[in-house]
Design a protein around this motif. Structure first.
Motif, mmCIF file in Angstrom:
data_model
loop_
_atom_site.group_PDB
_atom_site.id
_atom_site.type_symbol
_atom_site.label_atom_id
_atom_site.label_comp_id
_atom_site.label_asym_id
_atom_site.label_seq_id
_atom_site.Cartn_x
_atom_site.Cartn_y
_atom_site.Cartn_z
ATOM 1 N N PRO A 10 57.592 26.216 32.907
ATOM 2 C CA PRO A 10 58.239 24.913 32.722
ATOM 3 C C PRO A 10 58.706 24.307 34.044
ATOM 4 O O PRO A 10 58.597 24.945 35.091
ATOM 5 N N GLU A 11 59.259 23.105 33.963
ATOM 6 C CA GLU A 11 59.796 22.440 35.150
ATOM 7 C C GLU A 11 60.952 23.240 35.725
ATOM 8 O O GLU A 11 61.720 23.861 34.993
ATOM 9 N N VAL A 12 61.113 23.160 37.042
ATOM 10 C CA VAL A 12 62.131 23.974 37.705
ATOM 11 C C VAL A 12 63.539 23.576 37.267
ATOM 12 O O VAL A 12 63.884 22.399 37.225
ATOM 13 N N THR A 13 64.320 24.594 36.893
ATOM 14 C CA THR A 13 65.746 24.370 36.623
ATOM 15 C C THR A 13 66.529 25.124 37.686
ATOM 16 O O THR A 13 66.075 26.153 38.180
#
Lengths: 186, 455
Positions: A10-13
């Motif tokens: 997923p997108e970077v958190t």
């Protein structure tokens, strides 16, 4: 494998900051003792370093083989002579010094240098850890802040004697490792 | 088809035993509650654990890269396995190269998942599980029924009989202290004979390239430090960025698992022992597929504490074996459909969706929400059993026709009152098999509303 992960992730958190959690007002040695005993350890508070030899003799009057990398302890086995860890199979008591103690759970950090042989604190029938009261911290966050986990090849938090509850959830002390842990706070 | 319901039905046939199993697990759940109430920042810790794991999943490739580089700098040999078969082959190759015939293992759900034991035993290697619970089920030739307490389904008398047969303990002896001592003597011998030790991994630290293994018995350490060769098998999702994050996870894990403030041993392995070999096998085996599923990737945050099992009303009353997979219970039921949707299509239904699993999860996985989502996927892909499918279709047809629905309701309420029991509890009424239907009210809510509130 990494290529596939790159496509699937997923997108970077962001990573969270770990806040400094509140530390109880109670005195650390007392908290440490309380929590250690909950996991089956025996904690002795001692003021002087001089009576250590006597204390060990008193605690384990029948011990034949006593091993320790510490110079202040009378030993019957010279760890320096041992090259194969299997030779430690009949050790009755091992005495080592801990680097950090954690009051919230009674865990004590020791690394390879403190035990000379990695298997020593596990294979011995009884383990004694000496710990300076000024090495106590309250929680695991503070403990990890003070340790460098990769300083040596092996390091471990020990929080009690070996135990199991695998048979009907009945607690049995002395599973595959030491049958007792005595912590001497000096 | 996996047939959880049938296996659960077989389990609960013995009511006394079901009750005992239920109580044993609830006791662990209660201990967990007490332990979590000890620290005021518990909820904050769960949130931190969740956020760290989110970050891990979002940068998993980078962390694995960093982990490998640092481990290699430490003199560790790192291997990559895309699936179970490759994992087993790698482990066997390491052993074969050194002509190793005897190994000891500590608990590892990953190697269970890969069926490593069977693979190695077939190649003529002696494999001894050294966690007491695992040794018990290995001797009994069963699979673990719980990830933290593998033999929780067995009574001490059964273990006593098993040990009498296999380890020659006294006949009829069932005292846990005595049985544990016998296993201790037996396993000591095995530790001293082993030429290699295999462990699972609780955490892999990217920053330092080391692995952390947690046990209460000290069995992993006995094996690893006595054997010249140590092999640590790790799923890709076990990575954490830095050592400081262990502060969070060590506080969460023991408390969630057994209600202890920490496991007795939290061992950090970074370099091989003098003259020894250290290997780390990094395993995917379907995890990247799960990472790619937006709705289900959260399941990879799991730290394998087992809290969701201990709290689950279905798990406690159906036993771990009814799930038919290495990781049973709620977390297993959201991991398995990603592995084989058709085979495990009944597991997301083995839940009341009460949400207790999500409430106790130390890394805040939305387990019950994922169970519900899997149900939808399973229905869309046509894997519902015919009975459930048909009744769902009929219900949705009826729900879409308000007039007909009201009429059916009226008739239903009347019939439930008038018809003899034998007719109502027929073979199509699966709900009524073990339960009484509620007493039918005289009027529907709508009728009541119109009479009382409309004006």
């Amino acid at each position: 494998m990494l290529q596939r992960i790159r496509q699937a992730k997923p997108e970077v958190t962001p990573l969270p900051e770990i806040p400094g959690f509140a530390v109880p007002a109670e005195v650390l040695p007392i908290l440490f003792k309380e929590n250690s005993e909950k996991l089956g350890s025996r904690v002795l508070l001692t003021a002087s370093k001089l009576n250590l030899k006597e204390q060990v003799l008193q605690l384990f009057p029948d011990a034949k083989k006593i091993a320790s990398p510490l110079s202040e302890v009378d030993t019957t086995v010279d760890l320096g002579d041992i090259s194969d860890p299997h030779e430690l199979a009949d050790i009755d008591v091992a005495i080592i010094r801990g680097q950090i103690g954690v009051a919230e759970n009674g865990a004590i950090w020791v690394d390879e240098q403190d035990m000379q042989h990695r298997v020593l604190p596990f294979i011995t029938q009884h383990l004694v850890i000496l710990l300076s009261q000024d090495k106590l911290v309250y929680n695991m966050h503070q403990a990890y802040a003070k340790t460098q986990v990769d300083q040596t090849g092996f390091g471990v938090f020990i929080a009690g004697p070996s135990k199991t509850a695998d048979i009907e959830q009945s607690l049995v002390i002395g599973a595959q490792g030491p049958r007792s842990l005595t912590v001497i706070l000096d | 088809m996996n047939q959880h319901a049938q296996k659960a039905a077989a389990f609960i046939r013995n009511a006394e035993r079901t009750r005992w199993h239920d109580d044993a697990l609830w006791m662990v759940r209660s201990k967990r509650d007490t332990a979590t109430h000890d620290i005021p920042e518990w909820e904050q810790l769960r949130e931190l654990g969740s956020l760290v794991k989110n970050n891990v999943l979002s940068k998993l490739d980078e962390y694995l890269d960093e982990f490998e580089a640092n481990a290699q700098k430490n003199g560790v040999q790192v291997h990559w396995a895309a699936d179970a078969e490759e994992h087993n082959r790698i482990v066997h190759d390491i052993l074969a190269k050194k002509k190793i015939a005897r190994i000891v293992k500590s608990k590892s759900m990953l190697t269970e998942e890969c069926h490593l034991n069977e693979y190695l035993i077939e190649k003529g290697i002696e494999v001894i599980d050294t966690d007491l619970g695992e040794r018990i089920i290995q001797l009994k030739e069963e699979a673990p029924s719980h990830i933290v307490m593998p033999a929780i389904h067995l009574k001490k008398e059964e273990i006593g009989a098993l040990f009498h047969e296999k380890l020659h303990t006294e006949k009829g002896a069932s005292d846990p202290q005595y049985l544990t001592e016998s296993a201790r003597q037996h396993l000591r011998e095995k530790f001293l004979q082993a030429q290699a030790a295999v462990t699972g991994v609780n955490f892999g630290i990217a920053e330092t390239g080391g692995v952390v293994v947690c046990t209460n018995e000290g069995n992993a350490d006995m094996g690893v430090h006595l054997s010249p060769v140590q092999i640590h098998c790790m799923g890709i999702e076990k990575i954490i960025p830095k050592a400081e994050h262990l502060g969070i996870f060590t506080r969460l894990l023991g408390r969630s698992a057994t209600g202890q403030p920490i496991t007795i041993y939290t061992s950090h392995h970074h370099r091989p022992k003098p003259g020894g070999e250290m290997h780390i096998v990094i395993v995917d085996n379907g995890r990247t597929d799960q990472l790619g599923r937006k709705d289900f990737r959260n399941s990879l945050k799991c730290i394998r504490c087992g809290a969701c099992m201990n709290t689950c009303p279905i798990y406690r009353r159906s036993g771990g074996h009814s799930y038919g997979y290495t990781v049973p219970g709620p977390i297993g039921s959201i991991l398995t459909p990603g592995k084989d949707l058709k085979k495990y299509s009944d597991l997301p239904f083995a839940s009341t969706l009460c949400g207790s699993c999500s409430d106790v999860c130390p890394v805040k996985i939305d387990i019950h929400a994922q169970l519900y989502k899997w149900r939808q996927v399973i229905a869309e892909e046509g894997h519902l059993p015919a009975g459930k499918k048909k009744s769902m279709q009929m219900t949705s047809w009826l729900f879409a026709r308000p007039k007909l629905y009201r009429m059916a309701g009226k008739w239903g309420r009347r019939m439930l009152r008038l018809l003899p029991k034998g007719l109502i509890y027929n073979r199509f009424n699966t709900w009524g098999r073990d339960r009484d239907l509620p007493e039918a009210p005289k009027e529907s809510f709508q009728e009541w509303y119109q009479k009382n509130r409309r004006s």
